[in-house]
Scaffold this motif. Structure first.
Motif, mmCIF file in Angstrom:
data_model
loop_
_atom_site.group_PDB
_atom_site.id
_atom_site.type_symbol
_atom_site.label_atom_id
_atom_site.label_comp_id
_atom_site.label_asym_id
_atom_site.label_seq_id
_atom_site.Cartn_x
_atom_site.Cartn_y
_atom_site.Cartn_z
ATOM 1 N N THR A 141 31.285 42.091 51.039
ATOM 2 C CA THR A 141 31.430 43.266 50.180
ATOM 3 C C THR A 141 30.788 43.037 48.812
ATOM 4 O O THR A 141 31.040 43.793 47.875
ATOM 5 C CB THR A 141 32.917 43.613 49.998
ATOM 6 O OG1 THR A 141 33.577 42.499 49.357
ATOM 7 C CG2 THR A 141 33.578 43.882 51.335
ATOM 8 N N ALA A 190 37.950 41.019 50.848
ATOM 9 C CA ALA A 190 36.688 41.058 50.101
ATOM 10 C C ALA A 190 35.909 39.792 50.412
ATOM 11 O O ALA A 190 36.494 38.731 50.644
ATOM 12 C CB ALA A 190 36.929 41.180 48.604
ATOM 13 N N THR A 216 33.551 45.057 46.184
ATOM 14 C CA THR A 216 34.502 46.040 46.688
ATOM 15 C C THR A 216 35.414 45.360 47.697
ATOM 16 O O THR A 216 35.226 44.190 48.038
ATOM 17 C CB THR A 216 33.769 47.216 47.354
ATOM 18 O OG1 THR A 216 32.966 46.716 48.447
ATOM 19 C CG2 THR A 216 32.857 47.914 46.364
ATOM 20 N N GLN A 217 36.397 46.096 48.203
ATOM 21 C CA GLN A 217 37.305 45.528 49.196
ATOM 22 C C GLN A 217 37.629 46.572 50.254
ATOM 23 O O GLN A 217 37.520 47.781 50.023
ATOM 24 C CB GLN A 217 38.582 44.999 48.543
ATOM 25 C CG GLN A 217 39.429 46.041 47.857
ATOM 26 C CD GLN A 217 40.552 45.417 47.054
ATOM 27 O OE1 GLN A 217 40.372 44.389 46.392
ATOM 28 N NE2 GLN A 217 41.745 46.013 47.104
ATOM 29 N N SER A 218 37.972 46.083 51.432
ATOM 30 C CA SER A 218 38.342 46.958 52.537
ATOM 31 C C SER A 218 39.777 46.639 52.962
ATOM 32 O O SER A 218 40.356 45.637 52.524
ATOM 33 C CB SER A 218 37.385 46.762 53.719
ATOM 34 O OG SER A 218 37.384 45.412 54.152
#
Length: 604
Positions: A326, A304, A339-341
């Motif tokens: 993000t 993030a 958000t996070q990936s």
């Protein structure tokens, strides 16, 4: 000055006595007006150290707020004299970057706090309030000692009260210490001391502040046997103010939940933003950050980013992936969402986290694509960061931004954290800090004016006068901000005046993103419309412009005019600068009345 040796002078039932010492009458007036909200019994002014000596001997002063550089006797000499002749007050030192070493000496002599110039009234008010709280706590402890001596029968109870008072003192000292920008503590407190040992993984870091203290921060935290957290952050600006924000970031970073569970990157940034938004109230104050949580067994990484520069992932096969932000920077929006990936880091993959000083330095600084190419090259991880740093700093002539690089590779190898500048790098930093803020030149009927470093109200009048002279001589002006680290509110208002006044013949070029954000936050639309999409090389014979001495009343008018300009741009600006505008107008009106009375008296 330790609390054990503090001779308290606060008087029960009365407000404190404050002494403001500065050779600039306008600074004194601003500070006095800002401190009036503390309801002191009296605020005394002195124009230099010698005048302050008399005030200290005549009055039971509680807190002294003093500049370092003053005629006849400077602030450091005054403090040394007071320790021998009237050691009661607590001392708050005001100093610019050029006298930072003197400010550190004052802290070693026992100064309670140090604030950068030009002083922000709110920060001065908080520092004085903390000093008065410290005095009150010491008085409470001394009273407890007296009561213990009077009644041996109550010894156990009084000792418990004394211990509680000591704990309060220690807690307050820890908070104050965390927020102070003392250079010798910044380097030691913020950065990790050694890399964690993780089988199958290795990491390298390189950290170089742009000045004696910096606003970059990084860490590598082994949360348990299977999870490693990497974090990198970049506070707005660099130097003392940015270092203070980094201290706050460090103390507010909590990768674990209250129940001991490991938090995901998005949650960590969400919690940080909530805390920092409540703490960071000054305009243009924020911090970007990237956070990576890695499962060391599986290689699964969660990522993030809060407005941070893109992180770079590469594979041995030459694949490059950019990990973009993000969510917004921390401290700007209380309702921000993050958000996070996810990505998988396979054996041989590399991940690079860095701050914008790497890519936004000089003309030869690497861009994101070049960073990816360097990481894909057949180069040992231990040999990657040094060349990237050299490229980032090469050709930088003004104030250099902080530079931090953190490289993680899924491979066996030694890890190394490097945050110690060489003697040559320290000399380079000292040289860059002495560079002039304003330079000017011209060619073929086209004038150029560059602003480097952190420009403050002290050079605002010189900036306006120089720009107008160049326009009269050449008809066209380009203002170059490539090396500009920061513009305070007076310089921002002055710049807006200049662009509005000469809208057809003034352009800005090479404006750093952090300066663009200031323009946007203060609704400086007219200025943003005049930012050129292309840029021209500066003339080879650019000359340094030294700021001329400006009379205090003229400087006051310049500061007032600049803030009136900003206040007129939006309702938010009006509310933000209302107190400053009102105070300056009142001071200048009183000065005009005094001058009129003086002129009338001369004519009789």
């Amino acid at each position: 000055m330790s609390s054990d040796n503090l001779q308290t002078t606060a008087r029960p039932g009365q407000g404190p006595i404050l002494l403001v010492v500065d050779d600039d009458p306008m600074v004194r007036k601003i500070l006095v007006r800002g401190l009036e909200s503390l309801a002191p019994a009296e605020i005394i002014e002195a124009e230099d150290g010698q005048a302050a000596q008399a005030r200290l001997l005549e009055n039971a002063v509680d807190v002294v707020v003093t500049d370092v550089v003053m005629p006849r006797m400077d602030g450091l000499e005054l403090m040394k004299w007071a320790q021998a002749n009237c050691p009661g007050p607590l001392w708050i030192i005001l100093s610019g970057l050029e006298t930072f070493d003197a400010a550190i000496d004052a802290l070693h002599l026992g100064a309670f706090d140090y604030l950068a110039k030009p002083p922000e009234v709110q920060r001065v008010r908080v520092a004085v309030r903390n000093a008065l709280d410290q005095i009150e706590l010491v008085r409470d402890r001394q009273r407890l000692y007296a009561e213990l001596a009077e009644s041996a029968e109550q010894l156990a109870e009084k000792v418990e009260q004394l211990e509680e008072a000591n704990r309060v003192l220690e807690d307050q000292a820890a908070v104050i210490q965390a927020d102070l920008d003392r250079a010798e503590i910044i380097q030691r407190a913020l950065l990790p001391q050694a890399p964690p040992r993780v089988s199958g993984w290795c990491m390298d870091t390189l950290y170089r502040p742009g000045s004696s203290v910096g606003g970059d921060f990084y860490d590598a935290i082994l949360l348990d046997r299977d999870h490693l957290a990497l974090v990198i952050a970049d506070a707005a600006g660099h130097g003392v103010a940015a270092a203070m924000i980094s201290v706050l970031f460090k103390t507010r970073l909590h990768p674990m939940g209250q129940g001991g569970e490991i938090l995901g990157p998005a949650q960590v940034l969400q919690d940080l933003n909530h805390t920092l938004f409540q703490t960071l109230s000054a305009p243009g104050t924020f911090i970007t950050a990237a956070y990576v949580l890695i499962n060391l067994r599986q290689g699964l990484a969660q990522f993030a980013s809060a407005g941070h520069t893109p992180c770079v992932w590469t594979s041995p096969g030459g694949e490059v992936r950019l990990l973009q932000r993000t969510g917004p920077a921390l401290g700007l929006d209380a309702a921000a969402d993050y958000t996070q990936s996810e990505l998988t880091i396979e054996p041989g993959d590399r991940l690079l986290l860095y701050t914008d000083g790497v890519t936004d330095g000089g003309a030869e600084s690497p861009d994101v694509e070049q960073l990816g190419q360097a990481m894909c090259a057949d180069t040992a991880h231990a040999e990657l960061l040094g060349p990237l740093y050299e490229s980032a700093r090469h050709g930088v002539t003004g104030d250099r931004d902080d530079i931090t690089l953190l490289l993680l590779e899924r491979a066996e190898g030694d890890s190394r954290f490097d945050d110690t500048p060489t003697r040559e790098q320290r000399a380079e930093t000292q040289f860059s800090e002495m560079q002039p803020h304003l330079r000017l030149g011209a060619r073929s009927g086209h004038a150029f004016l560059s602003i480097s470093g952190a420009a403050t109200w002290l050079c605002s009048q010189s900036l306006l006068d120089a720009a107008r002279d160049l326009l009269r001589q050449h008809g066209r002006l380009t203002i170059d901000l490539a090396d500009c680290e920061n513009l305070d509110s007076t310089c921002l208002g002055t710049l807006h005046e200049l662009v509005t006044e000469h809208s057809d013949v003034v352009l800005l070029q090479r404006v750093p993103e952090k300066i663009r954000r200031l323009f946007d936050e203060l609704s400086m639309c007219k200025v943003m419309e005049h930012i050129s999409k292309s840029s021209e090389d500066l003339p080879d014979d650019m000359q340094a412009l030294l700021s001329d001495a400006v009379a205090p009343d003229q400087q006051g008018k310049r500061i007032l005019r600049a803030h009136e300009t900003l206040a007129a741009l939006s309702e938010g600006n009006r509310e933000q600068f209302a107190a400053v505008v009102e105070s300056l107008r009142a001071d200048l009106a009183r000065k005009g009345q005094d001058d009129d009375r003086s002129g009338n008296a001369s004519g009789l």
